[in-house]
Write an enzyme that holds these catalytic residues in place. Sequence first.
Site, PDB file in Angstrom:
ATOM      1  N   SER A   1      23.565-102.429  40.387  1.00 29.66           N
ATOM      2  CA  SER A   1      22.192-102.355  40.435  1.00 29.66           C
ATOM      3  C   SER A   1      21.685-102.966  41.631  1.00 29.66           C
ATOM      4  O   SER A   1      22.579-103.905  42.166  1.00 29.66           O
ATOM      5  CB  SER A   1      21.633-103.270  39.132  1.00 29.66           C
TER       6      SER A   1
ATOM      7  N   TYR B   1      21.923-111.234  34.582  1.00 31.62           N
ATOM      8  CA  TYR B   1      21.931-109.778  34.879  1.00 31.62           C
ATOM      9  C   TYR B   1      22.213-109.398  36.120  1.00 31.62           C
ATOM     10  O   TYR B   1      23.390-108.983  36.538  1.00 31.62           O
ATOM     11  CB  TYR B   1      20.828-109.187  34.324  1.00 31.62           C
TER      12      TYR B   1
HETATM   13  P1  NDP Z   1      20.420 -97.597  28.274  1.00 32.57           P
HETATM   14  O1  NDP Z   1      20.376 -98.542  27.488  1.00 32.57           O
HETATM   15  O2  NDP Z   1      19.929 -96.424  28.165  1.00 32.57           O
HETATM   16  O3  NDP Z   1      22.130 -97.005  28.069  1.00 32.57           O
HETATM   17  C1  NDP Z   1      22.954 -98.161  27.915  1.00 32.57           C
HETATM   18  C2  NDP Z   1      24.413 -97.541  27.411  1.00 32.57           C
HETATM   19  O4  NDP Z   1      25.360 -98.521  27.307  1.00 32.57           O
HETATM   20  C3  NDP Z   1      24.167 -97.155  25.998  1.00 32.57           C
HETATM   21  O5  NDP Z   1      24.756 -95.818  25.879  1.00 32.57           O
HETATM   22  C4  NDP Z   1      24.973 -98.325  25.183  1.00 32.57           C
HETATM   23  O6  NDP Z   1      25.415 -97.478  24.228  1.00 32.57           O
HETATM   24  C5  NDP Z   1      25.858 -98.480  26.000  1.00 32.57           C
HETATM   25  N1  NDP Z   1      26.478 -99.959  25.800  1.00 32.57           N
HETATM   26  C6  NDP Z   1      25.604-101.147  25.913  1.00 32.57           C
HETATM   27  N2  NDP Z   1      26.560-102.157  25.538  1.00 32.57           N
HETATM   28  C7  NDP Z   1      27.881-101.562  24.980  1.00 32.57           C
HETATM   29  C8  NDP Z   1      28.694-102.137  24.385  1.00 32.57           C
HETATM   30  N3  NDP Z   1      28.913-103.738  24.172  1.00 32.57           N
HETATM   31  N4  NDP Z   1      29.789-101.394  24.125  1.00 32.57           N
HETATM   32  C9  NDP Z   1      29.708-100.172  24.637  1.00 32.57           C
HETATM   33  N5  NDP Z   1      28.631 -99.369  24.958  1.00 32.57           N
HETATM   34  C10 NDP Z   1      27.802-100.128  25.210  1.00 32.57           C
HETATM   35  O7  NDP Z   1      20.449 -97.909  29.856  1.00 32.57           O
HETATM   36  P2  NDP Z   1      20.690 -97.198  31.248  1.00 32.57           P
HETATM   37  O8  NDP Z   1      21.199 -95.877  31.244  1.00 32.57           O
HETATM   38  O9  NDP Z   1      19.655 -97.522  32.108  1.00 32.57           O
HETATM   39  O10 NDP Z   1      21.912 -98.001  31.806  1.00 32.57           O
HETATM   40  C11 NDP Z   1      23.208 -97.825  32.098  1.00 32.57           C
HETATM   41  C12 NDP Z   1      23.740 -98.863  33.155  1.00 32.57           C
HETATM   42  O11 NDP Z   1      23.164 -98.543  34.263  1.00 32.57           O
HETATM   43  C13 NDP Z   1      23.780-100.176  32.682  1.00 32.57           C
HETATM   44  O12 NDP Z   1      25.034-100.750  33.225  1.00 32.57           O
HETATM   45  C14 NDP Z   1      22.425-100.748  33.562  1.00 32.57           C
HETATM   46  O13 NDP Z   1      22.598-102.082  33.788  1.00 32.57           O
HETATM   47  C15 NDP Z   1      22.439 -99.924  34.694  1.00 32.57           C
HETATM   48  N6  NDP Z   1      21.556 -99.826  35.395  1.00 32.57           N
HETATM   49  C16 NDP Z   1      19.968 -99.326  34.820  1.00 32.57           C
HETATM   50  C17 NDP Z   1      19.235 -99.344  35.776  1.00 32.57           C
HETATM   51  C18 NDP Z   1      17.846 -98.952  34.982  1.00 32.57           C
HETATM   52  O14 NDP Z   1      16.742 -99.377  35.431  1.00 32.57           O
HETATM   53  N7  NDP Z   1      17.643 -98.301  33.876  1.00 32.57           N
HETATM   54  C19 NDP Z   1      19.122 -99.568  37.023  1.00 32.57           C
HETATM   55  C20 NDP Z   1      20.290-100.100  37.608  1.00 32.57           C
HETATM   56  C21 NDP Z   1      21.450-100.154  36.800  1.00 32.57           C
HETATM   57  P3  NDP Z   1      25.434 -98.032  22.568  1.00 32.57           P
HETATM   58  O15 NDP Z   1      24.335 -99.001  22.429  1.00 32.57           O
HETATM   59  O16 NDP Z   1      25.510 -96.904  21.691  1.00 32.57           O
HETATM   60  O17 NDP Z   1      26.795 -99.104  22.541  1.00 32.57           O
HETATM   61  C1  8X3 Z   2      18.027-102.555  36.611  1.00 35.99           C
HETATM   62  C2  8X3 Z   2      17.029-102.223  37.598  1.00 35.99           C
HETATM   63  O1  8X3 Z   2      15.392-103.371  38.764  1.00 35.99           O
HETATM   64  O2  8X3 Z   2      15.187-103.952  36.609  1.00 35.99           O
HETATM   65  O3  8X3 Z   2      19.249-102.964  37.135  1.00 35.99           O
HETATM   66  O4  8X3 Z   2      16.938-104.952  37.939  1.00 35.99           O
HETATM   67  S1  8X3 Z   2      16.165-103.644  37.865  1.00 35.99           S
END
Ligand code: NDP
Ligand code: 8X3
Length: 251
Positions: A138, A151
């Site tokens: 991120s 985070y």
């Molecule tokens: P979402 O919340 O839409 O998706 C997160 C996914 O992670 C879900 O499928 C969830 O599945 C899974 N997950 C969470 N905890 C667990 C667990 N303990 N075991 C297995 N699966 C888990 O978020 P995003 O798609 O946005 O995020 C995906 C990744 O990208 C994350 O690592 C996030 O930190 C990163 N990210 C996101 C950004 C954003 O702005 N959206 C920017 C930068 C990075 P379930 O709940 O079914 O287990």
């Molecule tokens: C998620 C993006 O900008 O909320 O990793 O940190 S931000």
Amino acid sequence: MPSVLITGATSGFGKAAAMRFAKAGWSLILTGRREERLKALESELSQHVPVLTLTLDVRDSEAVSKALGELPEPFLPLTCLINNAGLALAPEPSQKVDLKDWHTMIDTNITGLVNVTHAALPLLLAQGEGASILNLGSVAGQWPYPGGHVYGASKAFVQQFGYNLRCDLLGTGVRVTDLAPGMAETEFTLVRTKGNQEASDALYRGTTPLQAEDIAEQLYYLATLPAHININRLEIMPVRQAWSAFAVDRD
Ligand code: NDP
Ligand code: 8X3
């Protein structure tokens, strides 16, 4: 047929990546905790490509190593691991955070990612040249901001772990990338605010955040680069997001 293991395929980037790789004919191993969503994805995508769903929590190292140790033949060797499962919690300042939220982020974003990587490494090494580990870092892993606390620190771990993995994997052909997105509209903020849909809508309103499909496209690009190229870190923001000035405390 190349195969990809995607953690956190029930939502956001992981789900969009499942669609993108399916479109290109890859075999899919999809994981997450919400079984119903995994099954819905499976019934849609298995009409086109082999799909294996594994309902598991990445924090459970035994479940992870058992599931990945028993992958059936059509999904092996593994061409790509997308370590995507992760979350942010507690947007408030550190001094107001419930310690449990810090532990949940560490257990998921760090321990969970390490669990999956450890179990998948032999499967990726069996592929060797052209295999990839794509870790969802991120911008928060590089740039501090209020409420980023554990985070951001967990994503800094993801970056450095990936760089160190590269050192150990030198000569094996297995690539490692830290894909570091900025603001992207998924369920991420709903999770971070513990279900506050209004707060989530407000964050994305009136601007143009990245969409899950944008990140899926980058993941596919990284996984299909010529085998001699390793992109170490790819940071990607919406055009309508940038850094801000240093904060100063004044009398
Ligand atoms: P979402 O919340 O839409 O998706 C997160 C996914 O992670 C879900 O499928 C969830 O599945 C899974 N997950 C969470 N905890 C667990 C667990 N303990 N075991 C297995 N699966 C888990 O978020 P995003 O798609 O946005 O995020 C995906 C990744 O990208 C994350 O690592 C996030 O930190 C990163 N990210 C996101 C950004 C954003 O702005 N959206 C920017 C930068 C990075 P379930 O709940 O079914 O287990
Ligand atoms: C998620 C993006 O900008 O909320 O990793 O940190 S931000």
